[in-house]
Design an enzyme around this catalytic site. Structure first.
Site: not given
Length: 535
Positions: A384, A510, A512
């Site tokens: 990001c 993102h 993750e």
């Protein structure tokens, strides 16, 4: 359709691991073939955590359908491997907002609006319902209530649970209460009184816990379990100990030994077949018996609270398990990084990661860290803001745009290589207005990103308001940067990489948020692999 409900509450102190207990039960039930979903009800008055300081609240987790939620939903998704939705996180703020909106419309016909029944009815309306379930299916909704029993903010939620259990029947609604059994070193004793007091508070609200999960530093002996059972009105087999574990994801296996799922199924009048935990056991064994180790520098501005980056940390660990490698994270405050001290900070690491964030504090330190990783051929992953600053750094030091910056932080920069997304013009409210949720990305088939993902069309979750300024695409690519992923219409740069580097990849997304312990995200898996090759 039949839905069974398990509510999870906490007592004595916060931070006992209600969310992990709830998620562990979800994993155990799913391993038995049950259809499972999870929700988090938070007593705070914010509509969602999107505007809250990460150092106070921790990470903001984003769902596939684009809602900013509590970090516990990340634990839920990682444990039960299901994508949750906008209905999975409900706050006091949302509840009151809906009730007051209806009151302003006149929906209550001039009646007095009260906590009971209007607020409690609104809370109950958010308890999970799935119209897509067939009548033959049973779905189990595990619902965690934030805070602790006794908090004034939690009372409407607990009252709603009391009403709901009465309406739906005790065979369909059970309650797990997570408490603390402290050890007093001076007297050498485990103390049950805090648990008794907490359960008594619940009973005073008309709620009887069905299962008590006791967080303790030492094992509970039979006498302690009998005492808690007697004073708290539950069978001894329903008193479950929850000890500290070496690996977070080990807890479902510990809870299986404690028969948590069996007791829950028994209470809900459900069959309880033997679970298939083979892949989970293999994952834990690999986690606890690594063959290698690497050190990753995580350069951020919220490092005072590691929970601010919890999904990033977990994803790195997932990538480590896939490579049989233990991850050591070197936490670096981005405010402390400069071009002059970067060598001393990063010379002993095998990889460098710059995560997302907001605001101007520590930005130049992140840029210095990225410059070091690029120039010293250190494996790098940018997420990001990490991608946006990778472009700023490259524009300044390779493309000749020495004053380049992001317009988010330097509105008057002569070279705004990062600028506001067009559809964000005129947006004044900061809560829930970012580009949120899952968006598609088309990868260049000649890119490292395509090699990593193994497919051309991918979907990742986003949380941003600014994007790459397309006016600078040609300058960046001419200087040696590859724009490796674009939105399907070609308008938004989603991923970049530097071909003249062993492993330098950054994404606007993102990733993750989509990694799982037994199914690591490919970006993190390959980043750890690159760091291992650099060790």
């Amino acid at each position: 359709m039949s839905v069974k409900y398990v509510f999870v509450t906490g007592g004595v102190v916060s931070g006992l691991g209600k969310g992990i207990t709830a998620a562990s039960l979800g994993r155990l039930l799913k391993a038995r073939g049950c259809k499972v979903t999870m929700q988090k009800f938070d007593p705070y008055i914010n509509i969602d955590p999107g505007t809250m300081n990460p150092v106070q609240h921790g990470e903001v987790f984003v769902t596939e359908d684009g809602v900013e939620t509590d970090l516990d939903l990340g634990h839920y998704e990682r444990f039960i491997d299901e994508n949750l939705t906008r209905n999975s996180n409900v706050t006091t703020g949302k509840v009151y907002w809906n009730v007051l909106t209806r009151e302003r419309r006149g929906d209550y016909g001039g009646g007095t609006v009260q906590v009971i029944p209007h607020i409690t009815d609104e809370i109950k309306s958010h308890f999970h319902k799935n119209p897509e379930c067939s009548s033959a299916e049973t779905e189990i909704a595990i619902i965690e209530v934030g805070g602790t029993v006794g908090d004034i903010e939690s009372q409407p939620f607990l009252e709603a649970i009391r009403q709901f259990q009465h309406e739906a029947g005790h065979d369909n609604v059970i309650l797990i209460h997570v408490t603390l059994v402290p050890y007093l070193k001076a007297s050498g004793e485990l103390k049950t009184k805090p648990t008794q007091a907490s359960v008594k508070d619940l009973q005073g609200m008309g709620i009887q816990p069905d299962i008590i999960v006791c967080r303790s530093e030492l094992p509970l002996d039979d006498a302690i379990r009998c005492k808690i059972a007697q004073f708290c009105n539950v069978p001894k087999t329903h008193v479950i100990q929850n000890l500290d574990v070496e690996v977070l994801y080990e807890l479902p296996l510990i809870m299986e030994e404690e028969h948590l799922a069996e007791v829950a199924c028994e209470s809900l009048k459900l069959p309880c077949p033997k679970p298939d935990l083979t892949d989970w056991i293999t994952m834990i064994n690999n986690w606890k018996r690594p063959l290698n180790e690497v050190t990753i520098a995580l350069v951020g501005k919220y490092i005072q609270l590691h929970d601010a980056y919890i999904s990033v940390v977990e994803s790195l660990n997932h990538g480590g398990v896939a490579n049989r490698t233990r991850i050591h994270i070197k936490w670096i405050d981005s405010e402390t990084v400069t071009d002059d001290n970067a060598e001393s900070l990063f010379s002993d690491v095998n990889g460098l990661l710059v995560p997302g964030g907001f605001g101007s504090r520590g930005i130049e330190g992140k840029i210095s860290a990225i410059r070091y990783a690029r120039q010293h051929k250190l494996p790098f992953l940018g997420l990001c803001l990490g991608m946006q600053l990778s472009i700023v750094e490259f524009a300044r030091n390779e493309a000749g745009l020495t004053n380049a910056h992001t317009a988010e932080l330097e509105p008057d920069t002569p070279d705004p290589v990062i600028h506001l997304m067009p559809d964000q013009n005129g947006v004044e409210d900061i809560g829930g207005t970012l580009r949120l949720g899952s968006y598609p990305c088309v990868l260049d088939k000649t890119s490292k990103a395509y090699e990593i993902y193994g497919e051309e069309l991918i979907h990742e979750r986003h949380r941003h308001r600014y994007e790459v300024n397309n006016d600078y695409r040609e300058i960046l690519t001419h200087a040696g940067m590859k724009l490796s992923g674009l939105s399907p219409d070609g308008r938004i740069v989603e991923m970049i990489e530097i071909p003249d580097h062993p492993w330098f990849v950054a994404t606007q997304a993102h990733p993750e948020f989509k990694s799982r312990p037994n199914r690591p995200h490919p970006l993190f898996r390959e980043f750890v692999k690159a760091a291992l090759e650099n060790s």
